[in-house]
Design an enzyme around this catalytic site. Structure first.
Site, PDB file in Angstrom:
ATOM      1  N   ASP A 134     -89.741 -17.171 -31.180  1.00  0.00           N
ATOM      2  CA  ASP A 134     -90.852 -16.844 -32.073  1.00  0.00           C
ATOM      3  C   ASP A 134     -90.739 -17.621 -33.392  1.00  0.00           C
ATOM      4  O   ASP A 134     -90.730 -18.848 -33.376  1.00  0.00           O
ATOM      5  CB  ASP A 134     -90.852 -15.319 -32.282  1.00  0.00           C
ATOM      6  CG  ASP A 134     -92.096 -14.786 -32.947  1.00  0.00           C
ATOM      7  OD1 ASP A 134     -93.185 -14.950 -32.389  1.00  0.00           O
ATOM      8  OD2 ASP A 134     -91.978 -14.186 -34.030  1.00  0.00           O
TER       9      ASP A 134
ATOM     10  N   TYR B 162     -96.183 -15.154 -41.220  1.00  0.00           N
ATOM     11  CA  TYR B 162     -97.648 -15.073 -41.186  1.00  0.00           C
ATOM     12  C   TYR B 162     -98.352 -15.779 -42.332  1.00  0.00           C
ATOM     13  O   TYR B 162     -99.358 -16.461 -42.130  1.00  0.00           O
ATOM     14  CB  TYR B 162     -98.066 -13.606 -41.088  1.00  0.00           C
ATOM     15  CG  TYR B 162     -97.497 -12.984 -39.845  1.00  0.00           C
ATOM     16  CD1 TYR B 162     -97.972 -13.341 -38.590  1.00  0.00           C
ATOM     17  CD2 TYR B 162     -96.414 -12.103 -39.900  1.00  0.00           C
ATOM     18  CE1 TYR B 162     -97.413 -12.829 -37.431  1.00  0.00           C
ATOM     19  CE2 TYR B 162     -95.853 -11.584 -38.750  1.00  0.00           C
ATOM     20  CZ  TYR B 162     -96.352 -11.955 -37.521  1.00  0.00           C
ATOM     21  OH  TYR B 162     -95.784 -11.450 -36.382  1.00  0.00           O
TER      22      TYR B 162
ATOM     23  N   HIS C  50     -93.389 -11.083 -24.379  1.00  0.00           N
ATOM     24  CA  HIS C  50     -92.995 -11.772 -25.606  1.00  0.00           C
ATOM     25  C   HIS C  50     -91.513 -11.558 -25.924  1.00  0.00           C
ATOM     26  O   HIS C  50     -90.926 -12.316 -26.681  1.00  0.00           O
ATOM     27  CB  HIS C  50     -93.871 -11.283 -26.760  1.00  0.00           C
ATOM     28  CG  HIS C  50     -93.806 -12.135 -27.988  1.00  0.00           C
ATOM     29  ND1 HIS C  50     -94.147 -13.467 -28.000  1.00  0.00           N
ATOM     30  CD2 HIS C  50     -93.412 -11.851 -29.264  1.00  0.00           C
ATOM     31  CE1 HIS C  50     -94.001 -13.960 -29.222  1.00  0.00           C
ATOM     32  NE2 HIS C  50     -93.537 -13.002 -29.998  1.00  0.00           N
TER      33      HIS C  50
END
Length: 312
Positions: free
Chosen positions: A103, A230, A290
């Site tokens: 990730d 983010y 994920h």
């Protein structure tokens, strides 16, 4: 688990927590976590690689887990994590290492390999492939209610998360990120509200695991985690020669919601990343989500060990 040692290493004025197992003279393997993960997300892999004769090292990146929060987390960037890794490797006497990343960590690993190729023996990423070191534009194509869109807005996620304790936030994110669709809220709904309180945890993630995550996020909070990745997705690294010559492996769960990001499935399945990483091999796990390294640890460990042993 009790064999894993824990220490703190000072990096750029911050104390970073580092979990480690294995002999200091063995080939090094550094694990880089994603969100909402911490060093603990690599527990299965650390033990497996140590038993195979490697030195397994898993830091909590700055602002996560037991590592210090920087003074101004809202100004943090991926470049900070790359710089931290360079200093950390020198501090723990690792001249060259394999990088295994998930990730958020995948972007850090590949940026590090681009900037410091002499320090990288090979790269394995899970869930996120090599992406060119430029501002990521696919997020602009997501709907307003998608979790990335919502969490990029300063204040909104803080208000959403702030209604719950840290353990509940992590629980909800694990449930949402284990699904095969991009977590997306309705117009008058927040991301945390998508998950019903009666929804069970994924079967491979125990209440004990959740308790560990919850306790560590009680310390760190989510300020840094919302900034990186983010709110730092549009960072420009001014790196034009994006070629990684190190051998690389990409492990992708075919039920990972990340495949639903605009253009991502085509990018991955047509192997466009090989234009930048010529020695890249991609392996798919048909039922993988994920969190494939926690969901199918034995399969992932086997792939990792085969890669490591073939590139020592």
């Amino acid at each position: 688990m009790e064999q894993i040692e824990h220490k703190y290493v000072e990096v750029a004025g911050l104390k970073l927590h580092v979990a480690e197992i294995g002999s200091g003279s063995s080939p090094a393997v550094v694990f880089l976590h994603g969100f909402p993960e911490i060093w603990y997300s690599w527990r299965h892999q650390m033990i497996a690689v140590a038993e195979a004769g490697f030195r397994a090292i898993a830091p909590d990146c700055r602002g996560y887990g037991l590592s210090d929060l920087p003074p101004e987390p809202e100004k943090a960037s991926f470049s900070d994590l790359v710089a931290d890794l360079l200093v950390l490797l020198d501090a723990i006497s690792v001249p060259k290492t394999f990088l295994i990343a998930k990730d958020v960590g995948a972007r850090v690993a590949y940026l590090f390999a681009l900037l410091h190729p002499e320090k990288v023996s090979g790269i394995i990423t899970l869930g996120v492939p090599f992406l060119p070191p430029a501002p990521l534009s696919f997020n602009l194509l997501l709907p307003e209610g998608a979790y990335v869109s919502r969490w990029q807005k300063p204040g909104r996620a803080e208000a959403d998360f702030g209604r719950f304790d840290s353990k509940t936030v992590v629980r909800n994110v694990y449930i949402l990120f284990s699904c095969s669709e991009i977590p997306t809220a309705n117009e008058n709904q927040e991301i945390m509200d998508i998950v019903d309180s009666s929804t069970p945890l994924p079967p491979w993630f125990t209440d004990e695991d959740l308790a560990v995550y919850g306790s560590l996020y009680e310390k760190s909070g989510f300020r840094f985690a919302l900034q990186v990745p983010y709110r730092a997705l549009y960072e420009d690294f001014d790196k034009t020669n994006a070629k990684v010559e190190a051998p690389a492996l990409f492990i992708m769960g075919e039920k990972d919601y990340f495949l639903k990001f605009p253009g991502m499935e085509e990018y991955i399945k047509t192997e466009q990343a090989k234009n930048f990483v010529p020695k890249l091999k991609t392996v798919y796990l048909p039922e993988g989500s994920h969190f494939v390294q926690e969901q199918f640890p034995e399969q992932v460990n086997r792939l990792i060990l085969d890669f490591l042993k073939s590139h020592i």
